[in-house]
Design a protein around this motif. Sequence first.
Motif, PDB file in Angstrom:
ATOM      1  N   ASN A 103       0.836  -1.202   0.000  1.00  0.00           N
ATOM      2  CA  ASN A 103       0.000   0.000   0.000  1.00  0.00           C
ATOM      3  C   ASN A 103       0.872   1.254   0.000  1.00  0.00           C
ATOM      4  N   ASN A 104       0.508   2.224  -0.853  1.00  0.00           N
ATOM      5  CA  ASN A 104       1.187   3.524  -0.981  1.00  0.00           C
ATOM      6  C   ASN A 104       2.570   3.434  -1.622  1.00  0.00           C
ATOM      7  N   SER A 147      -8.509   2.604 -10.527  1.00  0.00           N
ATOM      8  CA  SER A 147      -9.262   3.862 -10.617  1.00  0.00           C
ATOM      9  C   SER A 147      -8.753   4.760 -11.731  1.00  0.00           C
ATOM     10  N   ASN A 155      -1.362   9.840  -8.898  1.00  0.00           N
ATOM     11  CA  ASN A 155      -1.295   9.652  -7.452  1.00  0.00           C
ATOM     12  C   ASN A 155      -2.603   9.069  -6.936  1.00  0.00           C
ATOM     13  N   GLY A 156      -2.487   8.167  -5.969  1.00  0.00           N
ATOM     14  CA  GLY A 156      -3.670   7.613  -5.326  1.00  0.00           C
ATOM     15  C   GLY A 156      -4.500   6.702  -6.216  1.00  0.00           C
ATOM     16  N   LYS A 171      -6.335   3.557  -7.016  1.00  0.00           N
ATOM     17  CA  LYS A 171      -6.888   2.493  -6.173  1.00  0.00           C
ATOM     18  C   LYS A 171      -6.970   1.189  -6.958  1.00  0.00           C
ATOM     19  N   THR A 211      -8.513  -2.499  -6.835  1.00  0.00           N
ATOM     20  CA  THR A 211      -9.593  -3.216  -6.151  1.00  0.00           C
ATOM     21  C   THR A 211      -9.712  -4.620  -6.722  1.00  0.00           C
ATOM     22  N   THR A 236      -5.873  -1.650  -2.458  1.00  0.00           N
ATOM     23  CA  THR A 236      -4.564  -1.032  -2.259  1.00  0.00           C
ATOM     24  C   THR A 236      -4.499   0.274  -3.035  1.00  0.00           C
ATOM     25  N   THR A 237      -3.781   1.247  -2.491  1.00  0.00           N
ATOM     26  CA  THR A 237      -3.546   2.500  -3.210  1.00  0.00           C
ATOM     27  C   THR A 237      -2.077   2.593  -3.590  1.00  0.00           C
ATOM     28  N   ASN A 247       0.934   4.854  -6.172  1.00  0.00           N
ATOM     29  CA  ASN A 247       1.275   6.050  -6.940  1.00  0.00           C
ATOM     30  C   ASN A 247       2.097   5.647  -8.148  1.00  0.00           C
TER      31      ASN A 247
END
Length: 576
Positions: A60-61, A97, A169-170, A172, A174, A192-193, A195
Amino acid sequence: MVKDRNDNLTVRRLKWVIVGLVCLTFGLIAGFNGVAKAAAGDTYTPVDNSVLKYKQNFSNNDTLYSGNSVQFQLSLNVPGQQKQRLQKGDEFVLNFSAPIFSTNSDAVTFELPTDTSATSWLTKDDFELSHSGNQIILKVNTDDAAKLNIIQQMTAVVNGVINTSTDLNGVKVTPSFKLNSDPGHPINFDPTTINISSSSDNGGGPNPQFKMSQALFNGFANLTNNITNNGWVNNAAGLSVGTDETTLNYYHYQDAMSVTGQVKFPVADNMPDSIDWVIKPADGDNHKIDPSGVQVWADSYSKTNQPAQYYQIPSGDYTLKQASDGKGIELTRLNQKYFKPGWTINVLFYIGTTKTVYSLTGDGVNGAKDTVHLVSHVATTGGNPGVIADHKAFLKYLNPDSVGYTPQLKVKPEKTFDLAKTDQDGFIAGDVTSQAFIRQFVQAAYDNYYNVADQSKDIAKGYTFKAAYANGSPVLDPQSPAAGDYTLNITAVNKDGNESATIPAKFHIINNANPSESKNINVSYVDVNAPSTSLDSFILLGNSHTLNSTSDIGSQIISNIPSGYHYANASELKSG
């Protein structure tokens, strides 16, 4: 009791019996390792979240770069007799996303790792892969019940190469699994997100490897323990690094050594166009590697400390043959899709060693004294991978002066014994000097003289066991066992006095009630030729029998006769 004969004829007969058992065991394993045949009239249900597991090779991130390879793994594991099965139209779905992949057909691929027998039944042709920039769908595309109803274990790995000209950035991610029978209620996994940077990552991450490297290891690391050849198993016992050669140590419970050769690719700027990789015994070493028993695996570069995603490379993606010296192996024509920064290619194999030969005259051959010298050499074309130094390894068995083989010990899974039950879940009370007490926690103990190395559920003839309670564990009182959690450290000892590695066995005692008025019975075994010496003993707890039930008592006594003995009949008993 009278000790069984152990003359040469008896030993030969025992070997034939063991061979027969081994053949039967192989048949059972082949039938149930990863698949389970449907019984007539069985009804199957869709899978649920209890039998599915998802993971990926980033956290994540994380910041990922255009050109990075990302992997998404879905595993199916249906225990025992449970009836969940994949259905035609079920979908492994990955939503993003924002679009992070090219729409080219080769931007996203998938593999069915061949470390499970499931691939003998389901192939890539039984699935349909589709993707857009921001969605990937892997769909079950067969309705062949003869295939679907037997698959209880399977893994699918989806690979995607990030391709974007814009920083994102960000984003997502899924992941989910959509059931064909209930598409409105998918099984959702943790999102999870991440970049995304549009600049090209050169492949090094926090610890860049600018040049190629290679190594030889003992064993098969985290790849798999399921590689078998001639009944051999992974027998690695640690390594030590020297200035000229790496010493690789092995347990001698077979006449073969398990080896992994590894090549790690450099950052993108230095990536070669091709490799020609030879692993061979050194000059003057007459051992030989059999190409037919070799497996080739890849593992992916991970941006962080996430576990790498291992999978076996299909044989059509490389060429593997006997090296020109007739002893080594040579890997060439590796598909370009595996040439990625930070990825490793792993060659897994066994190398046979001198066979141990027992002789009644004492002049047999001790295979534990054999040693192997290996050399790994990598040549490249194109790019700038740097000079790749040969890696040399010295392979040897531990305790080479010990006669015979090192025992292999497997303990049973943790078990809870309820002493309030009449049968007490089969519990045998005793102290650490009682072989019957210790053996109830042993699943298998064997070596290659008594049994082939993968005879995984037998205790070989002539074996005894040592045991001691682990630090911090309570010590069981065999006369009045207390409820608690116990850990017993067990060591197997074979006929030659060789000892296995010490393995902890855990067990639990609960509900220590004594509903019966029967008393504990102390059972002791003696040899009629030396009646003053006890061979073994254990305790029948009061609530495991009744005073009027000789069958309860007799069955436990018979089932725990020490190895190598039998009950004496009237003609064998001494008189006077």
